[in-house]
Every structure is written in C-alpha cells, then in structure tokens.
Write a protein that holds these residues in place. Structure first.
Motif, PDB file in Angstrom:
ATOM      1  N   PHE A   1       0.860  -1.195   0.000  1.00  0.00           N
ATOM      2  CA  PHE A   1       0.000   0.000   0.000  1.00  0.00           C
ATOM      3  C   PHE A   1       0.889   1.236   0.000  1.00  0.00           C
ATOM      4  O   PHE A   1       0.953   1.984   0.977  1.00  0.00           O
ATOM      5  CB  PHE A   1      -0.907  -0.038   1.234  1.00  0.00           C
ATOM      6  CG  PHE A   1      -2.064   0.927   1.177  1.00  0.00           C
ATOM      7  CD1 PHE A   1      -3.026   0.825   0.169  1.00  0.00           C
ATOM      8  CD2 PHE A   1      -2.216   1.920   2.140  1.00  0.00           C
ATOM      9  CE1 PHE A   1      -4.110   1.694   0.121  1.00  0.00           C
ATOM     10  CE2 PHE A   1      -3.302   2.802   2.099  1.00  0.00           C
ATOM     11  CZ  PHE A   1      -4.248   2.687   1.079  1.00  0.00           C
TER      12      PHE A   1
ATOM     13  N   GLY B   1      -6.100   4.394  -3.311  1.00  0.00           N
ATOM     14  CA  GLY B   1      -6.295   4.443  -1.863  1.00  0.00           C
ATOM     15  C   GLY B   1      -7.638   5.022  -1.462  1.00  0.00           C
ATOM     16  O   GLY B   1      -8.222   4.615  -0.452  1.00  0.00           O
TER      17      GLY B   1
ATOM     18  N   GLN C   1      -9.420   6.308   2.421  1.00  0.00           N
ATOM     19  CA  GLN C   1      -8.227   6.875   3.033  1.00  0.00           C
ATOM     20  C   GLN C   1      -8.393   8.370   3.231  1.00  0.00           C
ATOM     21  O   GLN C   1      -7.843   8.934   4.154  1.00  0.00           O
ATOM     22  CB  GLN C   1      -7.030   6.558   2.123  1.00  0.00           C
ATOM     23  CG  GLN C   1      -5.738   7.269   2.447  1.00  0.00           C
ATOM     24  CD  GLN C   1      -5.137   6.766   3.734  1.00  0.00           C
ATOM     25  OE1 GLN C   1      -5.701   5.913   4.402  1.00  0.00           O
ATOM     26  NE2 GLN C   1      -3.999   7.307   4.098  1.00  0.00           N
TER      27      GLN C   1
ATOM     28  N   HIS D   1      -2.528   6.992  -2.130  1.00  0.00           N
ATOM     29  CA  HIS D   1      -1.963   5.644  -2.121  1.00  0.00           C
ATOM     30  C   HIS D   1      -2.514   4.827  -3.273  1.00  0.00           C
ATOM     31  O   HIS D   1      -3.509   5.196  -3.894  1.00  0.00           O
ATOM     32  CB  HIS D   1      -2.313   4.919  -0.824  1.00  0.00           C
ATOM     33  CG  HIS D   1      -1.719   5.526   0.395  1.00  0.00           C
ATOM     34  ND1 HIS D   1      -2.226   6.659   0.990  1.00  0.00           N
ATOM     35  CD2 HIS D   1      -0.647   5.155   1.153  1.00  0.00           C
ATOM     36  CE1 HIS D   1      -1.505   6.974   2.059  1.00  0.00           C
ATOM     37  NE2 HIS D   1      -0.532   6.075   2.180  1.00  0.00           N
TER      38      HIS D   1
END
Lengths: 494, 494
Positions: free
Chosen positions: B404, B443, B448, B460
């Motif tokens: 990640f 992400g 996130q 990400h």
C-alpha cells in the motif's frame, strides 16, 4: 465515562428487527425433534418409534433422495481438475461428465475453480442458465439479466434490500406464506402486506382479495412496491392455472408492482391437468415486454429433481429494472464478492442438463423421472391419508413437496393447547411428534392465522412428501393411530 | 388510482442506503480493466502490453496460485461419494484424502453431501474448526461458538445486522479500511466511526487516536457498539505487535466495545519479527474470559495458503455474547438455511489439516510452504520496487497480500486529475492501467481520504502481491518506466 461488559451486547440491546420475526420451520418443532433424537441416542428404546421422521423441512437428500449422478460427477471433476488429465478417470466418470467439466474449467478465471468470479456469476454458466430459460419458455433470456446466487434465499434477501426504503414500503405476500418472506421484509425494515390464498379454491389466488389487501394498505399510507407469488406453492402445494397467472400479471402491470416470482418448485408438478408456466412466459405471451412489467424470477437447485439444498445454488432472472438499477444490484452483490462456485456449477447443470444424443442422456432422464414419479406417488398417498382422517381435509398436492392438510380441532383440544400456552396447531404437532416421531410444521409457522383475514381460526400442518415410499408406508398407520387417539381424547361430546 | 410501470422501480426509488455506499475494489478500475480486456480481445496488439495484470483484487487462484491437493481431493470425493466404494479410486486419490472424505460423509445428514445442514454448519466440521483454533491459541474453543459461513463477508454482514439498531449506533473501523465494512454498516443503517491507522508507525493502531474518535462520536450522540480491527491489515499489510493488541483488548474491555476481529490473513505473515496472535488468545492471556469481553473472530478459506475465494468458506467464532443473543443469531442464520457444504468442508480442512504422521502430511506442508515463501519473496520485491520510485514510499508488507505505497503526487498531476473530475490517486491508477495493463485500487477506494483526519491529502495505491514471481519480474520494469514518464509529465518545476 466507562461502560461495563454487560452493556456491550445483550438480547435487549441487539437490533430489534432481529428479535421480532419468527422462523418456525427451524423453530420449536425442530428443536423438540432434536432433543428427542438426543434422548433416543442416550437411551435407545425409550420411545415407541425407532427414529424421527423429519417431515418438517424440505430437505430431500436428508430423507434419502439420491443426487443426480451426472451433476455429482461434473462437480467432482471441477473440484479436482487434475483428474481431467488422467486416463484412469475414464474408468470412474462418464465421458459426458468429463466433457462438461472440461468445458466449465476452460471458462473459469485462471482456469481454476477456486477464484472469485464475477459477482453475478461466471458468464458461461449464466449463458447456460439463460439458454435453459429460453428453451423452457420459448422466449429469449439474456445472461446479463441472470444473477447466480447462494440459493434462492439470498436472492430474495437481495431483492428486498433493493426494494425496501422504510416501514412505509409494503410487499404483498401470500398467506399462508413461506416465512423467509416475512423475516426478510422485517429485517430490511419494510411492511408485509398479506393476502389470503383460497383453501376452497385449491389454494389459488383470488385477484379481488389481493386488490382488497392492496387498497387497504394504500389507505393505511403504505407504498406497495412488489407482490410475491409462490408457484408451485409453499406450504400449499398448488400449481396456479394459466388463467389465474394471466390475471396476476395484468394486476401487477396495472398497479405498477414488481412481480417477485418464487418459482423454485418449477420441476415439482405431479398432476396431469397442471403445468408449470413461468410468470415471465405468461407476461410475454400476453404481449408484455420489460417496458411493461418488472419481474424477478427465483429458482434454485435445492428442490426439483436435483434436491441439492446444502450446495446453495440458485439464480434470479431480473427483467424490466433498467440499467441504472441493475448497476446498483451488481454493487450490492459485489459486497459479498461472488456466489459459491459449486452452487454456480450445479445451477448451470440443472438448467442446461444432458440433451438427447448425449451419452448420459438416458441415464439422466431415468434418474430424473424416477424421482418425479415417486414424489407424485407419495404426494397422492399422503394427501389421501390425511383426507381419510376424522376432521381433516387436504387439498390435492399438485406441486412442490408439501401436503398442507387442515385440521378441524375439537374445542377441548383448543382449550388444552391454551392451557399449555401453545397455539392449537403447535399443540397437535408436538403431540404427534411425541407419539410417533413424525415432525411436521404447524400452519401458524406460515402465519396462516395472523389475524384480520377470513382464514383466522383454521388450523393446519405442513408435512413434506419426502420420506421414501417405504417409510411413508410405515408412517401412515402410525399417523392414523395417533390421530384417532388424539380425537378420542378431545372429541366434542355435544 | 393506477400506477404506471415507470414508477415501479427506478434508481430514484430504490433503497437509498444501497445508493450511498461505494465499493471501489469492484468499481471504476475493475470496469476499466474489463473494457480494456475486451478491446484487446477484439484487436490484439492494440495496447503496448499483452494482458491485464489484475493486482486490484485479492484473488490468488485467478493469478495462478495452485490449490492445495489434499483439499481438492477431499472435496472431489465428498461430491461423489460413490468413488469411495471403487477400487480404482486409490489410483487417483491419496489414502489420506479417502479417509478424511469417508469420515466427513459419515457425519453428514442422510450420509449425503447435498442436504441442508444445521444453520451453524455440520457439527463434526465445527468440532474440527474448534480443535484447530484450540491448537493455534492454546486456549479452548467450543463448536457451539462456531458459525460456519459463506466466506467472511457474510459473517461480517450478519454481525452488523445483529449489532446495529439505528443511525445512532456506531462501529469503529480503521482507515484506510476494507470497504466491506463501510458498505455493511451503511446497508444496516448504522454509522461508521473511522479511526486512523498510523502510516508512520508501520500502519499500527494508536490507542489515543482510537480513543479520540470514540469520544468525538459519543459527544456527537452515537452509541459506539463495536470496534473492527483487521490484523494482518487490509489494505495496509501490517501485522500488529502483541503489545499493541493488548492495548486494544484493554481499551475494548474498558469501553464495553464488542471486538470484531478480522483475522482472515492469519496465515499470511512474512516477516521474522512478527507473528499472528488471535485477539481471543491475547485476551485470554491477559486473564480475560467471555464474561469480561465479547470477541467475534472472522476467518475464511479465501486467503492464506488455501486461496479458495470462490468456494465461499469461512467461520466466525463468537465469544461472550450470552445464550439468548446466540439464539437470535442462530435464528437469523436459519433464514438463509445453511452455509454451502463445499465451503464448510474446506473450512474444516484448513483448520484441521493433515498432521505429522499422516501419509499426505509432507506433501501438504511442502505445498503450503511453497506458497508462503513465494508470497514472502514477492512481498519484499514489490515493496522494494515501490520504495525505489521517485516520490513513493512503501511500508514493509509484513502480512496479508497487499502493498500500500504512498504516492507524493506533484501539484500538476493533482490539477490534471481535478480537470478530469477524478481523485488524484484514481487518475494515477487509470494512467498506470492504460500504459501497462497493471490494475491497482486507488487508496481513496479504502476511504483513506474521507476527511476530518490527519491522513487527508495523502495518496496511495493498493497492489496485491499475487502475480507469480515471473510476472512480477516483468511487471516491475513496466511500472518503473510508467512512473518515470508520469513524473516527467507532471514533476513540480519550482
């Protein structure tokens, strides 16, 4: 402030929607039967019967129905594709099954039967299902409209999740009903709008009665979104006539109701004068396409000749929902990733079975017909046996796998039940179980008596026709003997 | 009044809870990849890469992970128990698998692998799971507390259904999160209370941060009922330290929170200095029993060395809920009748695998170790590759199956993304896919960047470590080349 453990999760603090529904087929009688079985294991001979006869659950293979050989061979090969490369395999599996398994494996992600599939199910298997539907109905079916599912129940739950917004949303459901419907409607926060099936009319559906219920619900402020129809019926065993089905289609179309057609017993029809017709076929025959009416058809591999309940395979065909709604359904389906692969494979096999000319066709047809004929015989025998009992009447079992006889219970029996805090039909079912080991579900488990309808005060039991013919032969005299002594104990003496 | 068809079901009239959640792992990038694949099938050579590399979904067998031979042999035999009576079977199946399959079939209702089972799963298989848990933890486990399920996701959904009463009920969930959690909480009408994992602290969990979120939620009027912990982490790949786990147990106990321990990656640990410890083991080691703390542990056969995603097998172990709550959970489970039998069997095999002394033990261990060692190698290679790129940092992949990495995107890239109406990480992921065929999840798909937290504004991608070592070797230079040209296009020129 700090909370103590006892506050974290108790029966008082769980989701109240979970608490309010009941699910009798797995309820009181099932638990009672389990207790008896454990007791009998500990002290054999403690009861006047050798074993429990589980007529409470539609669970064919638990009562001895044999799985279809072709289905199991294909499953077995798909689980272990290494077998497809071994010569010895031909000694143990039919060429038919080997070919089909090879074809299925070829179409799988990673050529492997253990990966997540598309959330709707593997495309080639959906194509097989769609072609089976088209062959059955004589009208086209598209793989895009098919969702393979973990049995019909998860498909029904998903439909309710999509349709129900609040308690002001209602769904028409038959009474007596298969209690998955009320449970699912309650769990998703909606309101069940019951309509009565007509016991005097072979458990058919009277449109004026449905219309009355719809209107009452609307007056009460509900938005009725859909109508559930179970055909062939559970627990009632009827097969609707085409005329009746046409009326229902017209009604739903006019009233803007989504049809939720529970057609899981489509292969269980036992009488000459009735045939299964899907609601989609009836609608298309009337000239209505997906712009005219929205229909979801549920089917599974649990019943019919496959009887593969524990495999959790099924599908829903969704017609007339529009692309944007279909996108949302796909999204919800993707939350649980995909239906199980074994169930997906079985569903494709049941809808696209061996054809004339295939090596295993004759064996397949013989196995299938054996099951159907034997079930037809048992349906007739059991309905006849129930009808012959004092104070019992039983409609023909035209389809599905249940007899649903009505018991005219004597006042003294109703009084005795009340004294034990039981509904009279549960009281009868408990007595029957204790005396004979025969487990049936009381009609109240199907909400037969949930008030405000003319059927209030009628008592029934649901008894599957699944025990083998030999077992039924033993079961009937036990049933008769019990019933006679029950009536002797409680008979009205006026 | 009569309704017209168009009113019956539209995207405007479906359950709004369905509409509001998003589920990115199966979303934009997955659809984009599918479109590309179809395009490439139609015109081969139309793209500068030969195939799509699906690093967006944790789907081991779709990317070539081989299933464990013993597991598939047992499944195959249980599907076709007729094989157990044939001599030739010994040429195709190991004695080990034959013995196990025989034992399983003997314990099934009707001695058949196609009947509905107990809604919790077949007792003997739950016993196998419980014994596996006890052996793993060194603390007892009871089959009554085990629910076999169709994968972990259906178990998680069931837990949310039990816990959530209304929007005033909150559930603590990690950010970045596996989006099943927010989807499930929204669908069940509750409120997600996010807490941030600490990227700087190896994606560990800082109790003061969780406490802050809990207190904020309480001030806002929420009743926080439970805390989700994913360990090893998805999408973050961390393995929590025992000290950290102890803090979490103390916290949940003190605050009266049910622990929802997502432990599906328990067999995916790759670093010497970290080991998997179940939260139940940690709690018991601290001296807390089920009267002190309620814990639900989720596990499945989808990940780890089995990788049997499509089989939908899993379990939850529920400790500390009280008999009345367990009864309600059983009732809800019975609405969908039972988990699929293939998944039940696989779950029992994964938790009770061949032991030292069993004929197939060595082969089983070799297959298992091969998978683990190769995954460990790939985890290191990929994390290293990401870290080597300009503007990218990547924590160690200690466990699970994901890297990640964080991308420090240039302002010009963020501006370009905005111009296309995309979040910057989705913009990067789309560009990567178009240029290299490598599909990853942005992400933001793990929420996130869902505001009000210090991680806002960090970008990400989640990339699985699942492609085979050969494929990763090809993938890394393509990734590097793409990233370089992306940075050249957008690099800050200040």
């Amino acid at each position: 402030m700090s909370y103590n453990k006892t506050a974290s999760i108790t029966a008082e603090t769980i989701n109240p929607k979970v608490k309010i529904f009941d699910y009798e087929p797995c309820g009181e009688i099932a638990r009672h039967a389990e207790r008896l079985e454990q007791e009998m294991e500990k002290s054999p001979g403690s009861r006047p019967f050798p074993e429990i006869t589980y007529c409470n659950l539609g669970n064919p293979q638990a009562l001895g129905q044999r799985p279809i050989t072709f289905f199991r061979e294909v499953l077995s090969l798909c689980d272990n594709p290494a077998l497809l490369r071994r010569d010895e395999t031909r000694m143990l599996f039919s060429p038919c099954a080997i070919n089909r398994a090879r074809k299925i494996i070829e179409s799988m992600p990673g050529r492997n039967s253990g990966a997540y599939t598309n959330s709707q199910g593997i495309r080639s298997l959906r194509e097989a299902v769609a072609s089976g539907i088209a062959a059955r109905d004589g009208f086209p079916s598209r793989p895009e409209d098919i969702f393979l599912t973990d049995g019909a129940s998860s498909a029904i739950n998903l439909s309710m999740q999509i349709l129900i917004r609040s308690q002001e949303d209602g769904v028409l459901c038959p009474l007596p009903e298969y209690p998955l419907y009320s449970a699912s409607i309650i769990l998703h926060g909606g309101t069940m709008v019951p309509y009565n099936l007509s016991e005097d009319g072979d458990w058919g559906l009277e449109i004026f009665e449905v219309k009355r219920c719809l209107e009452e619900a609307r007056i009460a402020g509900l938005t009725v979104r859909a109508m559930v129809i179970i055909n062939p019926g559970n627990p009632t065993g009827q097969v609707l006539s085409v005329t009746n089905q046409e009326e229902i289609v017209e009604f739903c179309r006019k009233e803007g109701l989504v049809m939720l057609a529970d057609e899981v017993y489509q292969d269980n029809v036992y009488v000459e004068d009735r045939k299964f017709h899907s609601f989609k076929k009836v609608a298309r025959s009337l000239g209505y396409d997906e712009n005219d009416i929205s229909i979801v058809s549920f089917h599974s591999v649990s019943m019919g000749f496959s009887g593969e309940c524990g495999r959790r395979g099924g599908y829903m065909e969704i017609c007339g929902f529009g692309d944007d709604v279909m996108g949302e359904i796909r999204k919800v389906a993707s939350v649980t990733l995909c239906p199980n692969i074994g169930g997906q494979i079985l569903t494709s096999l049941a809808m696209d079975p061996p054809k004339l000319g295939d090596g295993c066709f004759e064996n397949f047809m013989a196995e299938k017909e054996d099951i159907r004929l034997s079930l037809a015989k048992r349906a007739k025998t059991l309905a006849g046996a129930f009808s012959s009992l004092e104070g019992m009447t039983c409609n023909r079992v035209e389809g599905a796998i249940y007899a649903f006889p009505r018991i005219h219970l004597p006042a003294a029996a109703i009084k005795a039940a009340k004294a034990e805090g039981m509904s009279p039909d549960l009281f009868y079912a408990c007595r029957l179980l204790d005396a004979t080991g025969i487990a049936v579900v009381p009609g109240s488990g199907f909400h037969q008596v949930s008030g405000r309808n003319k059927a209030t005060g009628t008592w029934h039991i649901r008894c599957t026709i699944l025990p083998g013919e030999d077992k039924i032969k033993v079961m009937i005299p036990r049933l008769k003997e019990f019933h006679e002594s029950f009536m002797n104990e409680f008979r009205d003496r006026s």
